[in-house]
Motif scaffolding. Structure first.
Motif, PDB file in Angstrom:
ATOM      1  N   GLU A  61       0.330 -27.016  24.578  1.00 22.48           N
ATOM      2  CA  GLU A  61      -0.429 -26.200  23.634  1.00 22.48           C
ATOM      3  C   GLU A  61      -1.764 -26.863  23.291  1.00 22.48           C
ATOM      4  O   GLU A  61      -1.911 -28.072  23.357  1.00 22.48           O
ATOM      5  CB  GLU A  61       0.383 -25.995  22.349  1.00 22.48           C
ATOM      6  CG  GLU A  61       1.625 -25.147  22.586  1.00 22.48           C
ATOM      7  CD  GLU A  61       2.355 -24.820  21.301  1.00 22.48           C
ATOM      8  OE1 GLU A  61       1.703 -24.752  20.246  1.00 22.48           O
ATOM      9  OE2 GLU A  61       3.576 -24.641  21.370  1.00 22.48           O
ATOM     10  N   HIS A  85      -2.814 -22.529  31.139  1.00 20.53           N
ATOM     11  CA  HIS A  85      -2.639 -22.605  29.693  1.00 20.53           C
ATOM     12  C   HIS A  85      -3.062 -21.301  29.022  1.00 20.53           C
ATOM     13  O   HIS A  85      -3.912 -20.574  29.549  1.00 20.53           O
ATOM     14  CB  HIS A  85      -3.482 -23.745  29.114  1.00 20.53           C
ATOM     15  CG  HIS A  85      -3.010 -25.083  29.546  1.00 20.53           C
ATOM     16  ND1 HIS A  85      -3.567 -25.740  30.615  1.00 20.53           N
ATOM     17  CD2 HIS A  85      -2.025 -25.868  29.090  1.00 20.53           C
ATOM     18  CE1 HIS A  85      -2.946 -26.896  30.778  1.00 20.53           C
ATOM     19  NE2 HIS A  85      -2.009 -26.998  29.876  1.00 20.53           N
ATOM     20  N   LYS A  86      -2.489 -21.055  27.866  1.00 15.50           N
ATOM     21  CA  LYS A  86      -2.897 -19.900  27.069  1.00 15.50           C
ATOM     22  C   LYS A  86      -4.403 -19.994  26.826  1.00 15.50           C
ATOM     23  O   LYS A  86      -4.915 -21.041  26.435  1.00 15.50           O
ATOM     24  CB  LYS A  86      -2.153 -19.908  25.731  1.00 15.50           C
ATOM     25  CG  LYS A  86      -2.587 -18.817  24.790  1.00 15.50           C
ATOM     26  CD  LYS A  86      -1.925 -18.960  23.434  1.00 15.50           C
ATOM     27  CE  LYS A  86      -2.628 -18.047  22.459  1.00 15.50           C
ATOM     28  NZ  LYS A  86      -2.436 -18.464  21.092  1.00 15.50           N
ATOM     29  N   TYR A 108      -1.891 -11.122  29.289  1.00 14.53           N
ATOM     30  CA  TYR A 108      -0.988 -12.265  29.433  1.00 14.53           C
ATOM     31  C   TYR A 108      -1.637 -13.559  28.952  1.00 14.53           C
ATOM     32  O   TYR A 108      -0.960 -14.491  28.523  1.00 14.53           O
ATOM     33  CB  TYR A 108      -0.529 -12.420  30.890  1.00 14.53           C
ATOM     34  CG  TYR A 108      -1.638 -12.772  31.854  1.00 14.53           C
ATOM     35  CD1 TYR A 108      -2.067 -14.087  32.023  1.00 14.53           C
ATOM     36  CD2 TYR A 108      -2.277 -11.788  32.593  1.00 14.53           C
ATOM     37  CE1 TYR A 108      -3.086 -14.405  32.901  1.00 14.53           C
ATOM     38  CE2 TYR A 108      -3.291 -12.104  33.481  1.00 14.53           C
ATOM     39  CZ  TYR A 108      -3.695 -13.406  33.625  1.00 14.53           C
ATOM     40  OH  TYR A 108      -4.712 -13.722  34.492  1.00 14.53           O
ATOM     41  N   ASP A 109      -2.957 -13.614  29.021  1.00 12.80           N
ATOM     42  CA  ASP A 109      -3.678 -14.842  28.700  1.00 12.80           C
ATOM     43  C   ASP A 109      -3.477 -15.263  27.245  1.00 12.80           C
ATOM     44  O   ASP A 109      -3.623 -16.434  26.919  1.00 12.80           O
ATOM     45  CB  ASP A 109      -5.172 -14.648  28.988  1.00 12.80           C
ATOM     46  CG  ASP A 109      -5.965 -15.933  28.920  1.00 12.80           C
ATOM     47  OD1 ASP A 109      -5.543 -16.923  29.545  1.00 12.80           O
ATOM     48  OD2 ASP A 109      -7.009 -15.938  28.249  1.00 12.80           O
ATOM     49  N   GLU A 111      -0.595 -14.808  25.556  1.00 15.75           N
ATOM     50  CA  GLU A 111       0.828 -15.057  25.287  1.00 15.75           C
ATOM     51  C   GLU A 111       1.094 -16.553  25.170  1.00 15.75           C
ATOM     52  O   GLU A 111       0.862 -17.298  26.118  1.00 15.75           O
ATOM     53  CB  GLU A 111       1.692 -14.455  26.411  1.00 15.75           C
ATOM     54  CG  GLU A 111       3.163 -14.782  26.325  1.00 15.75           C
ATOM     55  CD  GLU A 111       3.794 -14.384  25.000  1.00 15.75           C
ATOM     56  OE1 GLU A 111       4.441 -15.253  24.375  1.00 15.75           O
ATOM     57  OE2 GLU A 111       3.624 -13.215  24.576  1.00 15.75           O
ATOM     58  N   PRO A 112       1.579 -17.010  23.997  1.00 11.21           N
ATOM     59  CA  PRO A 112       1.809 -18.445  23.817  1.00 11.21           C
ATOM     60  C   PRO A 112       3.004 -18.990  24.606  1.00 11.21           C
ATOM     61  O   PRO A 112       2.988 -20.142  25.016  1.00 11.21           O
ATOM     62  CB  PRO A 112       2.040 -18.599  22.308  1.00 11.21           C
ATOM     63  CG  PRO A 112       2.364 -17.241  21.813  1.00 11.21           C
ATOM     64  CD  PRO A 112       1.785 -16.247  22.768  1.00 11.21           C
ATOM     65  N   PHE A 114       4.952 -19.720  27.736  1.00 16.04           N
ATOM     66  CA  PHE A 114       4.556 -19.733  29.143  1.00 16.04           C
ATOM     67  C   PHE A 114       5.539 -18.989  30.048  1.00 16.04           C
ATOM     68  O   PHE A 114       5.146 -18.501  31.098  1.00 16.04           O
ATOM     69  CB  PHE A 114       4.295 -21.153  29.654  1.00 16.04           C
ATOM     70  CG  PHE A 114       5.499 -22.060  29.725  1.00 16.04           C
ATOM     71  CD1 PHE A 114       6.257 -22.121  30.878  1.00 16.04           C
ATOM     72  CD2 PHE A 114       5.847 -22.857  28.649  1.00 16.04           C
ATOM     73  CE1 PHE A 114       7.354 -22.961  30.949  1.00 16.04           C
ATOM     74  CE2 PHE A 114       6.934 -23.693  28.720  1.00 16.04           C
ATOM     75  CZ  PHE A 114       7.701 -23.748  29.856  1.00 16.04           C
ATOM     76  N   ARG A 117       4.439 -15.478  29.573  1.00 11.87           N
ATOM     77  CA  ARG A 117       3.119 -15.365  30.202  1.00 11.87           C
ATOM     78  C   ARG A 117       3.271 -15.197  31.717  1.00 11.87           C
ATOM     79  O   ARG A 117       2.624 -14.355  32.331  1.00 11.87           O
ATOM     80  CB  ARG A 117       2.268 -16.588  29.859  1.00 11.87           C
ATOM     81  CG  ARG A 117       0.812 -16.439  30.228  1.00 11.87           C
ATOM     82  CD  ARG A 117      -0.087 -17.472  29.569  1.00 11.87           C
ATOM     83  NE  ARG A 117       0.263 -18.845  29.844  1.00 11.87           N
ATOM     84  CZ  ARG A 117       0.745 -19.706  28.939  1.00 11.87           C
ATOM     85  NH1 ARG A 117       0.922 -19.344  27.690  1.00 11.87           N
ATOM     86  NH2 ARG A 117       1.031 -20.942  29.281  1.00 11.87           N
TER      87      ARG A 117
END
Length: 172
Positions: A61, A85-86, A108-109, A111-112, A114, A117
């Motif tokens: 994160e 990564h987000k 999707y980018d 979405e925390p 993974f 995502r």
């Protein structure tokens, strides 16, 4: 596999057990580095409908990392999906790159998680793209835009790197 590669594969798979079936198939059916095509690599890339980039790191994160894989794909005349990564797509968009937002839903980018995502990215692979000569010419213009932007950043790289460094210092 070498020790580092095996370690990376174990780390990657540790958080992706829901993809065990797909992972097992890929390891059994693709050579390493993964190659599921019989034509020259450049031809396979050119003939693809979109580029799906799996960045090396994707789960930590509050950081964004990227590699040559993404920079190479951004120069091709085709939509790009990035499993990283987000916020990675948003970062490239902020830098001025054309991310084909009218063709690909990059929701999707944000979405925390993974795992989710990755699922959202894979869903985008099933969306049909109606390729026409006009669309291909449009994609060529986008690729040229991204190539020119990379050339500009190459010239400005020392200043660009300093700007990023200052931004990072400001966050500390």
């Amino acid at each position: 596999m070498t020790g580092n590669l095996k370690h990376f594969e174990e780390y990657y798979f540790a958080g992706n057990q829901i993809f065990e079936k797909e992972h097992t198939w890929a390891v059994a059916n693709l050579t390493f580095p993964y190659k599921n095509f019989t034509i020259p690599k450049v031809d396979a890339i050119i003939d693809s409908e979109r580029s799906l980039i799996f960045e090396t790191f994707f789960s930590e994160e509050n950081i964004i990392t990227f590699s040559h894989k993404t920079f190479q794909a951004l120069q091709l005349p085709r939509p790009v999906l990035i499993f990283g990564h987000k916020g990675i797509v948003n970062q490239f968009r902020d830098w001025g790159f054309d991310m084909y937002d009218d063709i690909i839903d990059h929701g999707y980018d944000l979405e925390p998680d993974f795992i989710l995502r990755q699922q959202l990215i894979l869903d985008q692979l099933t969306v049909d793209i109606n390729y026409t000569e006009e669309l291909l010419q449009n994609f060529e213009k986008r690729a040229i835009h991204n190539q020119n932007l990379l050339k500009q950043y190459k010239k400005e790289w020392p200043m660009f790197l300093e700007t990023i460094y200052e931004q990072i210092k400001g966050l500390a």
